[in-house]
Each structure stands twice: as C-alpha cells, then as structure tokens.
Design an enzyme around this catalytic site. Structure first.
Site, short mmCIF file in Angstrom:
data_model
loop_
_atom_site.label_atom_id
_atom_site.label_comp_id
_atom_site.label_asym_id
_atom_site.label_seq_id
_atom_site.Cartn_x
_atom_site.Cartn_y
_atom_site.Cartn_z
N GLU A 49 -16.76 -63.01 -32.30
CA GLU A 49 -17.64 -64.04 -32.88
C GLU A 49 -19.11 -63.61 -32.84
OE1 GLU A 49 -15.24 -64.57 -30.72
OE2 GLU A 49 -13.89 -66.10 -31.54
N PHE A 111 -8.02 -78.26 -23.49
CA PHE A 111 -7.82 -76.84 -23.75
C PHE A 111 -8.86 -76.34 -24.76
CE2 PHE A 111 -5.68 -73.42 -26.25
CZ PHE A 111 -5.74 -72.46 -25.25
N GLN A 112 -9.51 -75.27 -24.42
CA GLN A 112 -10.55 -74.65 -25.25
C GLN A 112 -11.69 -75.61 -25.58
OE1 GLN A 112 -8.54 -72.44 -28.44
NE2 GLN A 112 -8.61 -70.67 -27.07
N LYS A 161 -11.50 -81.40 -34.26
CA LYS A 161 -10.33 -81.15 -35.10
C LYS A 161 -9.85 -82.41 -35.81
CE LYS A 161 -6.01 -78.75 -35.36
NZ LYS A 161 -5.05 -77.89 -34.70
N MET A 469 -34.22 -46.72 -22.53
CA MET A 469 -35.44 -47.46 -22.25
C MET A 469 -35.49 -47.86 -20.77
SD MET A 469 -38.25 -48.29 -23.50
CE MET A 469 -38.51 -48.70 -25.22
C1 LIG Z 1 -27.46 -57.44 -24.25
C2 LIG Z 1 -28.53 -56.69 -23.53
N1 LIG Z 1 -28.32 -56.27 -22.26
C3 LIG Z 1 -29.28 -55.58 -21.62
C4 LIG Z 1 -30.48 -55.30 -22.21
C5 LIG Z 1 -31.57 -54.54 -21.45
N2 LIG Z 1 -31.84 -53.25 -22.12
C6 LIG Z 1 -32.87 -53.07 -22.96
S1 LIG Z 1 -32.93 -51.56 -23.60
C7 LIG Z 1 -31.58 -51.07 -22.74
C8 LIG Z 1 -31.03 -49.68 -22.89
C9 LIG Z 1 -30.44 -49.44 -24.23
O1 LIG Z 1 -29.73 -48.21 -24.21
P1 LIG Z 1 -29.30 -47.49 -25.54
O2 LIG Z 1 -28.64 -48.45 -26.46
O3 LIG Z 1 -28.56 -46.26 -25.22
O4 LIG Z 1 -30.70 -47.18 -26.21
P2 LIG Z 1 -31.81 -46.08 -25.84
O5 LIG Z 1 -32.87 -46.81 -25.10
O6 LIG Z 1 -31.15 -45.03 -25.02
O7 LIG Z 1 -32.28 -45.60 -27.17
C10 LIG Z 1 -31.10 -52.11 -21.94
C11 LIG Z 1 -29.95 -52.03 -21.02
C12 LIG Z 1 -30.65 -55.78 -23.53
N3 LIG Z 1 -31.79 -55.60 -24.20
N4 LIG Z 1 -29.66 -56.44 -24.17
#
Ligand SMILES: Cc1ncc(C[n+]2csc(CCOP(=O)(O)OP(=O)(O)O)c2C)c(N)n1
Ligand SMILES: [Mg+2]
Length: 573
Positions: A49, A111-112, A161, A469
């Site tokens: 979803e 349920f759900q 529903k 990052m």
């Molecule tokens: C759903 C979610 N969980 C955690 C984060 C925190 N977060 C921001 S950037 C990042 C790393 C992203 O890694 P990647 O997709 O490999 O991108 P890169 O920075 O290596 O280009 C994280 C964990 C987020 N923004 N969104």
C-alpha cells in the site's frame, strides 16, 4: 440513480476525471474493487500500500492532478500512513480511500480494524468517516475539492463495509460549499503595491521560491518577473524546476546543501521575496543568520505559514500566479548591477563540483551523465540520502514537475513508486529514479508493478554500500564511528569499522539478479568508462531497468551546512 455505496465512489471518480487509481485490495474494500473492475478507470495493483500512495503522489506531482489510492482497513490503511505524511509535508493533492469495518463494529477491535481517521488526523488536510451511504457523493466531491484547492494536501475517505454495500441515490453535486473553507486566491492589492515599492527601492533583492510556485503553476510568471526586474533567484529542494536551472539568474538551491552563492545571497540580501516557500529549517539554517538585514515579503496561499518561522514585513496571502501577474505589471529593470555581478562572481568561483576520478565511478558523474544523455528532458524522482542531494545538484531542472522528491518528510522508498506514478502519467517520457542502495530496498517489491505494467522506469542505484548520508554525518560529527550504516555489515565485522573499504563486498542483494528475478533488466556498472553506454541502453530499453553503479564509497555531499548552524557557515569539503 440507485446504486451501492462502493459503486457511488467509483462513479464519483469518473465525475472527477480520474484516469488511474493505485491500490491493494482486502476484505472491507472488496466491493469497491468489484465495481472499479467493471469500469474504464485504470487500476494499478501495487505490491504494498505504501507503493500505491507514493505512486499516486508521483502521479500528482508530475501532472498537477489529484492522485488517488485505495487500501483495505487495518493493515492496509496503516501501510498508507508514511505516504500520506509524505504528501502532507509537501502539499501534494491525494485522495486516499480506505475500507473500514462496518459502522456498528467500529471501536470493537473488530478483525482488521484500525482507527485510521484518528491515526491520520495530524497528517491529512482533512478526513471523512462515511457513516451514511447518502453522504458519499457530497463527501467525494468535497474530498477532491479540498485536496486540490488552497494549499493542497491529502484527504482520506474511510468507507465502512456496510456503507459500501448499502444502496442510495447517486447525484453528483455541481458545487461545493464547505463552511469555513474558502481559500483566498487574489492577494491584497495594497500589500502587492507595498511589496512593489520595496522591490523598487531594494539594492540587494533576492527571490526565494519553493514548491508552492510549482503547485500554483506560476513558474512562467516567476520566470518573467525575475527576468524583467533582473532579480537573482534561489530555490528550495521542493522548488527545483520552478525557475530554469540553466538561467544565469539562478543561484542554485539554498540551505543545508545549498550553493555558496545562494546562501551568501540569503545572508546578505536587503529584500527577500519569498514565494510559495515555508522557511523550513533545511532551507534557513539557524534563523538568526537567515536574511538578517532583509525586509521580507512572503507570498503564500496558506495564512498559517506566514510568520511561522521568520517574521515577515509584508505578507501576501493568495495564489502565487495571480499575485505574480499583478507584480509583473509594474515590474521594471532594477539598477542592481553590482549586487548581481557580485553574486555571479561567487557563483562562478564556487561551482558545484567534485574530484573527478577515472578509476572509480563518482556518483555525481552518474547524475551529470543522466542529465546530459536525456538532454535534461527526463522526469527525475529521488530516494533520500546523498542520492537525493546529488540528484538536486547535478541535474539541471528547467521545467516544473520534473523533479519529484520527498522534501518535508524525507521518505526513503519514495522515489521508485513515485517514478511508477509519473511513468503511468507520461508513458512516453524518460523517467529515472535516482536511488541509494539503502532506499531502494524499502520499496523494491514494486519492481513487479513496474514490470507487469510494462513501465520503462529506470532505477539508477548509486551503490556505495552504505546508508551514505548517515555515514557522512558519522564521519563529520560522530568521530568516524560507522554504527549500523554499512549495508554490508556481518557478525564477523569489527565492531568499530573505521574503514569503509574494510572488506564489506560482496554486496547483498545482487541487484542484477534481483532485477532479473522480477523480469526487469539489470546492468551493473563498475568502471567510469561504462557509465555512458549503460545509461544509453537503459534509456532506449522498453523494459524496467535497474542500473547498479558501483560508486566511490566515501564520497560526501558538499557544500554542507551543519545542522543548527547559520547558512553562511558552509563546509566546502
Ligand atoms: C524511511 C526512512 N528511514 C530512515 C531515514 C534516515 N535516513 C536518511 S538518509 C539515510 C541513508 C540512505 O541510504 P541510501 O538509500 O543508500 O542513500 P545514500 O545516502 O547512500 O545515497 C537514512 C537511513 C529516512 N530518511 N527514511
Ligand atoms: Mg547508499
């Protein structure tokens, strides 16, 4: 005409001109699926979803129309939450329809059952629990109206529903009349006049524009106004494409990963004209250093965003396009050559750049090549992390609705389903999701959706083996302690892995095999010389393609302003 509630919902979608719905079925929403199956509305079955709601969001951002998604009650509805919050933060018009348990069972832990109205209240623009089948036409009409007018946003319609199987009369209302909801469109003429007086007397004016310009379809007016008056422009991440990225007046993005020129302009300007931007902390940095010497004019459709973070001198509430049209009438070229030249020199002396390397692929190089080889014509979506910032920096967006990215919530997993939504809207355009190896795994199952619907989406994974990052922040602010940011981490790894090159590969998963398992094309690229050929192949392939670029693992995003610092405290790297 008498019909069941679920059919009324489908009829309402037809009246609203909806051409595609993204969704996933389940018990309480089955009557809706049964009716939409018989209609001429395209229904795209995603694999999660969250994929459906991000796809609806990507469709909305790419087209300017309302995106529609559907899910069942309970877990289906809660799986929408991240996507609804993503759309809400970025003011994206979505109507999300959820099934609900029958009215007399609500509150019984049926349920759900999940109280999705309660759960989603803080992250929707509005929500409706439909209690009576007779209300469906009005509620659907209002839902679309609220989603797309004023400051757009997601609206949730929760459909029990028993209501969806009960029958009633369907007549779709022609008008909407919602007490207390009348978004102002035309700005106050006196405020516009006062703003133009400030513009005429400014020595160092700056336009700071955001996603609201794109929402208002005001890019043409913004461009005409800035060029006529000769005022330099900076954009937020959400605003990219609102003003041509190749225009000499464009200083680049501002804020945490803004350019030196844009951040300097924001610090030194004596007049800031903020348009459809909300002064969020990623853009402003520490508020005391943001436009400290400037008078501020703020044009925004949402009165609630006026003086929320920065006290403004002249607020103009209304539609950015209308207001810019008024301002354009009295705009004249301003005698601000020295200011403009100073900023142009800063821009020239501090370009976005990186150290080129012929042995290892640089992630920035990949984005540059995508820009070059698509002639800048692609629709780019992004995940979140370094990939998002490189996509913002090294592709130049000349047109609105070509850069789709989760700005406010920063949702990893957004880019791929959003690319699916954009590709559904524009089957003939080239669509790239610029992804990280971490983010793409959050919604990788949508490969099935893309492949089965024959969507030639291209996913360019900048594979650094890291939550890059996070690793960058650990390098800069956590003594290089790479805690749980290495995606290759195994139990046998040293606890303090201070060397990103410390024998982490082979990477998991093998993205090429993964692509093939889904019937997509997978191409791994390990040498800079092969980047161009692979991108060309992906662009020309009618298939869904994963391009896995094995990039420099420790590359950082620069410029960077540390969190909480003033935007003049820039680390160049
Ligand atoms: C759903 C979610 N969980 C955690 C984060 C925190 N977060 C921001 S950037 C990042 C790393 C992203 O890694 P990647 O997709 O490999 O991108 P890169 O920075 O290596 O280009 C994280 C964990 C987020 N923004 N969104
Ligand atoms: Mg990564």
């Amino acid at each position: 005409m008498r019909m069941p509630g679920a059919k009324m919902v489908v009829e309402a979608l037809k009246h609203e001109g909806v051409e595609v719905v993204f969704g996933y079925p389940g018990g309480t929403i089955m009557p809706f699926f049964d009716f939409i199956h018989r209609e001429d509305i395209r229904m795209i079955l995603t694999r999660h979803e969250q994929g459906a709601v991000h796809a609806a969001d990507g469709y909305a951002r790419a087209t300017g129309r309302v995106g529609v998604c559907v899910a069942t009650s309970g877990p289906g509805a809660t799986n929408l939450v991240t996507g609804i919050a993503t759309a809400n933060m970025d003011s994206i018009p979505i109507v999300a329809i959820t099934g609900q348990v029958p009215v007399d069972m609500i509150g019984n832990d049926a349920f759900q059952e999940a109280d999705i109205i309660g759960i989603s209240r803080p992250i929707t623009k509005h929500s409706y629990l439909v209690r009576d089948v007779a209300d469906i036409p009005r509620i659907m009409k209002e839902a679309f109206h609220i989603a797309r007018t004023g400051r757009p946003g997601p609206v949730l319609v929760d459909l029990p529903k028993d209501v969806s199987v009960a029958t009633g009369d369907f007549r779709y209302p022609e008008h909407v009349d919602i007490r207390g909801y009348n978004p102002v469109v035309s700005g106050n003429p006196q405020a516009i006049e006062e703003a133009m007086d400030l513009v005429r007397s400014a020595k160092r004016p700056l336009i700071y524009a955001g996603g609201g310009v794109i929402t208002a379809e005001a890019s043409g007016e913004l461009t005409a106004f800035a060029r006529k008056a000769g005022i330099p422009v900076t954009l937020t991440l959400m605003g990219l494409g609102a003003f041509p990225g190749t225009d000499p007046l464009f200083l680049g993005m501002l804020g945490m990963h803004g350019t030196v020129a844009a951040n300097q302009a924001a610090c030194e300007c004596d007049l800031m004209i903020a348009i459809g931007a909300r002064f969020d902390d990623r853009a402003t940095g520490r508020l005391s250093q943001f436009a400290p010497k400037a008078k501020v004019v703020h044009i925004d459709i949402d009165p609630a965003s006026i003086s929320k973070n920065v006290v403004v001198d002249i607020p103009i509430v209304g539609d950015a396009r209308e207001i810019l049209r008024q301002m354009l009438k009295s705009a004249e070229p301003l005698p601000i050559d020295s200011w403009r030249e100073k900023l142009m020199a800063t821009k020239r002396d501090n370009p976005l750049t990186y150290r080129k390397d012929c042995a290892v692929i640089k992630p920035q190089y990949v984005v540059e090549k995508i820009y070059e080889l698509t002639g800048g014509e692609a629709i780019i979506t992004t995940e979140v992390g370094q990939n998002q910032m490189w996509a913002a920096h090294y592709f130049r967006y000349d047109r609105p609705r070509t850069f789709l990215s989760s700005g406010g919530l920063g949702t990893m997993g957004y880019g791929f389903p959003a690319a699916i939504g954009a590709q559904v809207a524009f089957p003939d355009r080239v669509v790239f999701d610029i992804a990280g190896d971490g983010s793409i795994q959050m919604k990788i199952q949508e490969l099935a959706t893309a492949v089965l619907n024959e969507l030639p989406v291209n996913i360019a994974i900048l594979n650094n083996g890291y939550l890059g990052m996070v690793r960058q922040w650990q390098e800069l602010f956590f003594d290089k302690t790479y805690a749980f940011s290495c995606l290759g981490q195994r139990p046998s790894c040293p606890r303090q892995c201070n060397s990103p090159a410390n024998g982490c590969p082979p990477y998991v998963p093998d993205f090429v095999k993964l692509a093939e398992a889904y019937g997509a094309m997978g191409i791994r690229v390990e040498r800079p010389d092969d980047v161009e050929g692979a991108i060309r192949e992906a662009i020309h392939s009618p298939k869904t393609v994963i391009l896995e670029f094995m990039v420099a693992r420790e590359e950082n995003v620069y410029p960077m302003v540390p969190a909480g610092a003033g935007i003049n405290e820039i680390m160049i790297g």
